[in-house]
Design a protein around this motif. Structure first.
Motif, PDB file in Angstrom:
ATOM      1  N   UNK A 480      50.639  58.833  24.973  1.00 54.56           N
ATOM      2  CA  UNK A 480      50.745  57.456  24.490  1.00 54.56           C
ATOM      3  C   UNK A 480      51.616  57.458  23.240  1.00 54.56           C
ATOM      4  N   UNK A 481      52.619  56.587  23.230  1.00 54.34           N
ATOM      5  CA  UNK A 481      53.519  56.453  22.086  1.00 54.34           C
ATOM      6  C   UNK A 481      53.471  55.031  21.564  1.00 54.34           C
ATOM      7  N   UNK A 482      53.123  54.874  20.300  1.00 54.01           N
ATOM      8  CA  UNK A 482      53.131  53.552  19.687  1.00 54.01           C
ATOM      9  C   UNK A 482      54.548  53.132  19.325  1.00 54.01           C
ATOM     10  N   UNK A 483      54.904  51.899  19.670  1.00 57.32           N
ATOM     11  CA  UNK A 483      56.236  51.367  19.358  1.00 57.32           C
ATOM     12  C   UNK A 483      56.079  49.981  18.725  1.00 57.32           C
ATOM     13  N   UNK A 484      57.087  49.603  17.972  1.00 53.37           N
ATOM     14  CA  UNK A 484      57.090  48.300  17.304  1.00 53.37           C
ATOM     15  C   UNK A 484      58.004  47.351  18.061  1.00 53.37           C
ATOM     16  N   UNK A 485      57.476  46.192  18.422  1.00 48.33           N
ATOM     17  CA  UNK A 485      58.272  45.148  19.075  1.00 48.33           C
ATOM     18  C   UNK A 485      58.141  43.864  18.268  1.00 48.33           C
ATOM     19  N   UNK A 486      59.141  43.617  17.442  1.00 48.97           N
ATOM     20  CA  UNK A 486      59.184  42.403  16.631  1.00 48.97           C
ATOM     21  C   UNK A 486      57.908  42.233  15.801  1.00 48.97           C
ATOM     22  N   UNK A 487      57.496  43.351  15.193  1.00 44.72           N
ATOM     23  CA  UNK A 487      56.337  43.313  14.317  1.00 44.72           C
ATOM     24  C   UNK A 487      55.006  43.486  15.005  1.00 44.72           C
ATOM     25  N   UNK A 488      54.985  43.610  16.324  1.00 41.09           N
ATOM     26  CA  UNK A 488      53.753  43.843  17.067  1.00 41.09           C
ATOM     27  C   UNK A 488      53.722  45.274  17.594  1.00 41.09           C
ATOM     28  N   UNK A 489      52.514  45.831  17.697  1.00 44.23           N
ATOM     29  CA  UNK A 489      52.346  47.206  18.156  1.00 44.23           C
ATOM     30  C   UNK A 489      52.103  47.235  19.668  1.00 44.23           C
ATOM     31  N   UNK A 490      52.984  47.954  20.365  1.00 48.15           N
ATOM     32  CA  UNK A 490      52.865  48.153  21.804  1.00 48.15           C
ATOM     33  C   UNK A 490      52.796  49.650  22.074  1.00 48.15           C
ATOM     34  N   UNK A 491      52.440  50.013  23.322  1.00 51.59           N
ATOM     35  CA  UNK A 491      52.150  51.421  23.607  1.00 51.59           C
ATOM     36  C   UNK A 491      52.767  51.838  24.943  1.00 51.59           C
TER      37      UNK A 491
END
Length: 561
Positions: A480-491
């Motif tokens: 699982x890798x956490x990523x930032x999408x326009x200030x929101x945390x997605x995985x």
């Protein structure tokens, strides 16, 4: 374990005094930030999101109980009463005050510990198998070679400013329990046809933005050439490694771009022309000296049948103890002993999530007492963010289990889905793009049935909060890798990774999922596995084996529709 001599102690104490002066001048405004930054990194000090972070070295994972007690004291005195064990077998303090770091380093020096070379572009802590010296399948104990490498690499003037950080792992068994193929250098102890000891040398592994499996550049290096050959590898890397782009500066990029054979040719040319058979050549006296620090403890001889019968009665009488024995103990080369893995993945304790790898000061002191009583005064930290008592008599196992249970350190989940490797993520790290602890807590709540976890079998789940991959998400059965999408945390989820002998990088399942859907997505993935896994008379197909067989398409179809 290795004990400092006068020179070691003097060097460490002088480094403390030096850094104290540098820190005082920085805080007084006499030393600019750009000059202080490399100095603090050389002493293991980062500035994170909310506070400094100090990474303390635990050479090849070995800790004496007096050292653990000192760490407990330090966490109470200078931090918030806990420490965090990492995949490099080190321990991190997340809340020290900058002005008190020199005092912490002075306290560490009093028990032969330091934070030197735990950060910066240098040779980092060498790691090894947590069962080194005790596993029955071992060709040779790798710890003396780790110590030889430690002494050679610490304060090495030529390799203190490499293009990027450099990590070495050493194993002495056929089975790889140290993720050697995703290290800058992996060393596998081998014997040749004449019975001589040497190393298979793997170079150019690494994770991060560009995950790469290392390449074998020498199938058998006689052990006397260990340091000279490593020196040649570092020289070639120092000369040819990229310095114009930090994302392309790791040795993995150099080796991958030119290919293993071409890199090996450069190393051999440097080695044979300038270093081979020179002062770095190791002798039997060198090996004997290093081995003298790792002598066998005074094992007790048992009536094997009698103690085994007593153990079986305990296992039959208490299913919880049996679960712990099956999941958290490992066979030992000496009859009547087991290695015990202490799970630092307590999950939810009284409704509160305990982050993976965290242990508080009270637990540290209690573990030190238990290690003195049951395991010759020594502990080991592991790549998976757990601890190990290496030498426990089997007739002491039940009593030890009871005491670990009281400390919330006896969760019988080793190698299951909840034995997660998890980095601190956004909650602490200034490099992170997303939180991790809240996702781990979500997973814990979703998968809280031990019988279900045991039915799933061994599954390695690794979760990182950014592309630096401190939790090795690329090599998890599930990553699982956490990523930032326009200030929101997605995985982003990947499947099929492996850090063992058949090391491979996992394949990305598809688009990232929102934070509140991670656990449910994992449930869908595991439902596919349970529905489609194969079996025979003796065993069921493991998760990784099934992904290898069917690929990620069946999982992708169920997750995304």
């Amino acid at each position: 374990m290795y004990q400092y001599n006068y020179a070691d102690q003097t060097l460490v104490e002088e480094r403390v005094a030096q850094f104290r002066d540098q820190t005082e001048r920085f805080l007084a405004g006499e030393l600019p930030e750009e000059q202080y930054l490399p100095l603090r990194l050389q002493n293991g000090l980062y500035i994170q999101r909310f506070a400094p972070m100090l990474r303390i070295a635990i050479p090849y994972g070995l800790l004496a109980t007096y050292q653990l007690r000192k760490l407990a004291d330090i966490t109470r005195k200078y931090d918030k009463g806990y420490g965090h064990f990492t995949t490099r077998t080190n321990i991190q303090l997340n809340w020290p005050k900058l002005e008190e770091v020199p005092d912490i380093l002075a306290d560490l020096a009093s028990v032969q510990m330091h934070a030197i070379q735990t950060s910066g572009n240098c040779i980092r802590n060498t790691t090894t198998d947590p069962y080194a010296g005790i596993h029955k399948e071992e060709i040779a104990d790798p710890r003396p070679y780790c110590e030889i490498i430690r002494q050679w690499s610490t304060f090495h003037p030529e390799f203190a400013f490499l293009p990027r950080k450099f990590k070495i792992a050493v194993i002495g068994t056929e089975n790889d329990r140290a993720a050697t193929q995703v290290h800058d250098v992996g060393l596998h102890l081998k014997t040749n046809e004449a019975g001589e000891l040497g190393f298979e040398v793997i170079v150019g592994g690494g994770l991060g933005r560009t995950p790469v499996i290392g390449k074998v550049i020498n199938k058998f290096l006689p052990r006397e050439h260990l340091l000279s050959y490593l020196d040649a590898i570092l020289r070639v890397y120092n000369l040819h490694g990229r310095r114009d782009n930090k994302y392309k500066a790791r040795i993995k990029i150099l080796v991958d771009s030119m290919g293993g054979p071409a890199f090996a040719k450069l190393v051999n040319a440097e080695w044979e022309a300038h270093i081979k058979d020179g002062p770095l050549t190791l002798t039997d006296a060198n090996f004997d000296k290093a081995s003298s620090f790792f002598t066998e403890p005074d094992y007790t001889k048992f009536d094997a049948l009698q103690v085994q019968d007593e153990l079986q009665k305990q296992l039959d009488a208490d299913q919880k103890f049996a679960n712990w024995y099956n999941q958290n103990t490992v066979a030992h080369k000496v009859a009547g002993y087991r290695a015990v893995v202490i799970s630092l993945k307590a999950g939810l304790v009284d409704g509160t999530y305990v982050p993976s790898g965290d242990v508080d000061s009270d637990q540290m002191n209690a573990l030190a007492d238990l290690a003195d009583k049951y395991s010759f005064g020594e502990l080991r930290s592991t790549y998976e963010q757990n601890l190990v008592f290496s030498d426990v008599q089997i007739d002491d196992l039940y009593e030890l289990w009871e005491q670990l249970t009281e400390l919330h350190l006896a969760r019988a989940n080793i190698n299951t889905l909840t034995d997660m490797i998890v980095c601190p993520g956004w909650d602490y790290c200034s490099l992170a793009n997303a939180t991790t602890h809240n996702i781990a807590e979500q997973i814990e709540k979703q998968f809280d049935d031990l019988d279900y976890l045991y039915d799933l079998g061994d599954i390695r789940l690794n979760m990182s909060g950014c592309m630096n991959a401190c939790a090795h998400h690329h090599t998890g059965d599930i990553g699982i890798l956490g990523v930032d999408k326009k200030g929101e945390h997605w995985y982003q989820i990947s499947l099929g990774g492996n850090s063992k002998n058949d090391a491979k990088i996992g394949k990305i399942l598809g688009k990232a999922v929102p934070a509140d859907e991670v656990a449910s997505t994992l449930q869908t993935i595991l439902d596919v596995y349970l529905a489609q896994r194969g079996s025979n008379d003796n065993d069921v197909e493991g998760f990784g084996d099934m992904v290898n067989r069917v690929g990620i398409a069946p999982f992708k179809e169920k997750v995304y529709g």
